[in-house]
Design a protein around this motif. Structure first.
Motif, mmCIF file in Angstrom:
data_model
loop_
_atom_site.group_PDB
_atom_site.id
_atom_site.type_symbol
_atom_site.label_atom_id
_atom_site.label_comp_id
_atom_site.label_asym_id
_atom_site.label_seq_id
_atom_site.Cartn_x
_atom_site.Cartn_y
_atom_site.Cartn_z
ATOM 1 N N ASN A 21 0.750 -1.156 -0.053
ATOM 2 C CA ASN A 21 -0.074 0.030 0.181
ATOM 3 C C ASN A 21 0.950 1.284 -0.034
ATOM 4 O O ASN A 21 0.396 2.350 -0.450
ATOM 5 N N LEU A 22 2.350 1.187 0.434
ATOM 6 C CA LEU A 22 3.039 2.490 0.126
ATOM 7 C C LEU A 22 3.998 2.152 -0.734
ATOM 8 O O LEU A 22 4.813 2.965 -0.918
ATOM 9 N N LEU A 77 10.576 3.175 20.101
ATOM 10 C CA LEU A 77 11.261 1.800 20.247
ATOM 11 C C LEU A 77 10.601 0.863 18.802
ATOM 12 O O LEU A 77 11.307 0.360 18.109
ATOM 13 N N TYR A 78 9.244 1.182 18.744
ATOM 14 C CA TYR A 78 8.715 0.616 17.538
ATOM 15 C C TYR A 78 8.833 1.220 16.265
ATOM 16 O O TYR A 78 8.868 0.538 15.160
ATOM 17 N N MET A 79 9.434 2.429 16.306
ATOM 18 C CA MET A 79 9.898 2.889 14.974
ATOM 19 C C MET A 79 11.159 2.433 14.471
ATOM 20 O O MET A 79 11.501 1.927 13.530
ATOM 21 N N ILE A 97 15.574 -2.883 2.049
ATOM 22 C CA ILE A 97 14.416 -1.816 1.585
ATOM 23 C C ILE A 97 15.169 -0.274 2.283
ATOM 24 O O ILE A 97 15.431 -0.419 3.372
ATOM 25 N N THR A 98 15.275 0.577 1.354
ATOM 26 C CA THR A 98 15.696 1.843 1.832
ATOM 27 C C THR A 98 14.419 2.854 1.844
ATOM 28 O O THR A 98 13.806 2.990 0.772
ATOM 29 N N ALA A 99 14.028 3.286 2.935
ATOM 30 C CA ALA A 99 12.966 4.060 3.313
ATOM 31 C C ALA A 99 12.917 5.218 3.835
ATOM 32 O O ALA A 99 13.833 5.414 4.856
ATOM 33 N N GLU A 100 12.282 6.297 3.492
ATOM 34 C CA GLU A 100 12.305 7.705 4.132
ATOM 35 C C GLU A 100 11.569 7.379 5.669
ATOM 36 O O GLU A 100 10.744 6.526 5.668
ATOM 37 N N VAL A 151 8.506 4.676 7.033
ATOM 38 C CA VAL A 151 8.673 3.942 8.402
ATOM 39 C C VAL A 151 7.349 4.423 9.341
ATOM 40 O O VAL A 151 6.751 3.765 10.126
ATOM 41 N N LEU A 152 7.077 5.850 9.462
ATOM 42 C CA LEU A 152 6.089 6.242 10.187
ATOM 43 C C LEU A 152 4.635 5.455 9.750
ATOM 44 O O LEU A 152 3.806 5.169 10.621
#
Length: 231
Positions: free
Chosen positions: A30-31, A71-73, A85-88, A92-93
């Motif tokens: 979805n992202l 912590l969960y981030m 995977i490289t992600a902004e 992640v949020l």
């Protein structure tokens, strides 16, 4: 002589359904990131090891809302990094938000009930030792575990978390057995096996996925059928 067998809960007796891998893959799709659930399996195991160790050091109940979020981030960053995977940070949020809203049920692994029943027939006391910080009575009853477990000890009950030896000693006292009369089975080496060993209990690593490839100083089994043979 072994008189009691204690178990961890998550990823030892129960798993999530749908699996976390399936939900993460769907959220990432979805992202705009296409990856299979299978490709996320090992990354999630690595992230799980991280978060279990962090919670063992300081339970979520003793962290601020901001600290829990951080912590969960980091958990999701580890999943993505291990998956290549490289992600902004925005991704992640958003991923974390989707996973927090995802609905998952707890189900037993297929080998659990038979293994527990076989151990019961041997006259062994059975117990649960978990870092859960809430009452699990209704969940255990729904899963069919409440009638099979003689002792249930959570970090909420004991006031300590694995791998602190005190939570294991609390369970031993409840079961009225000595450390050398008990075995503890869990899926995390640092939290479960090391913690049990610190209390004088023989720790058995349940490695259902073959995650631990290195040689370890404890018995390792791939399912609960092997536990029956080990005892």
């Amino acid at each position: 002589m072994i008189k009691a067998v204690f178990f961890d809960l998550y990823q030892t007796l129960v798993r999530y359904q749908p699996s976390q891998e399936e939900l993460e893959a769907e959220a990432l799709k979805n992202l705009g990131i296409d990856i299979t659930a299978a490709a996320l399996h090992l990354p999630i195991l690595t992230a799980n090891e991280y978060i279990y160790q962090q919670i063992a050091r300081r339970p979520l109940s003793r962290r601020s809302r901001e600290e829990v979020m951080a912590l969960y981030m980091e958990y999701q960053r580890i999943v993505l990094k291990e998956a290549g995977i490289t992600a902004e940070e925005k991704v992640v949020l958003n991923l974390l938000g989707m996973m927090q809203q995802a609905k998952m049920d707890l189900v037993l692994f297929d080998d659990v009930l038979k293994a527990l029943d076989d151990l019961k027939k041997r006259g062994l006391k059975l117990g649960l030792i978990s870092n859960i910080e809430r009452d699990m009575s209704a969940t255990l009853e729904k899963l069919g575990l409440s009638t099979r477990l003689d002792i249930v000890v959570t970090s909420q009950d004991a006031g300590f978390t694995k791998p602190q030896p005190e939570i294991f000693l609390h369970a031993l006292k409840q079961a009225n057995v000595k450390p050398n009369e008990a075995v503890y089975v869990g899926d995390q080496y640092q939290v479960d096996v090391i913690g049990a060993s610190a209390a004088g209990i023989k720790g058995v690593l349940l490695d259902r996925d073959g995650y631990y490839q290195e040689k370890l100083d404890c018995p390792k089994i791939k399912d609960l059928k092997e536990l029956i043979k080990l005892l």
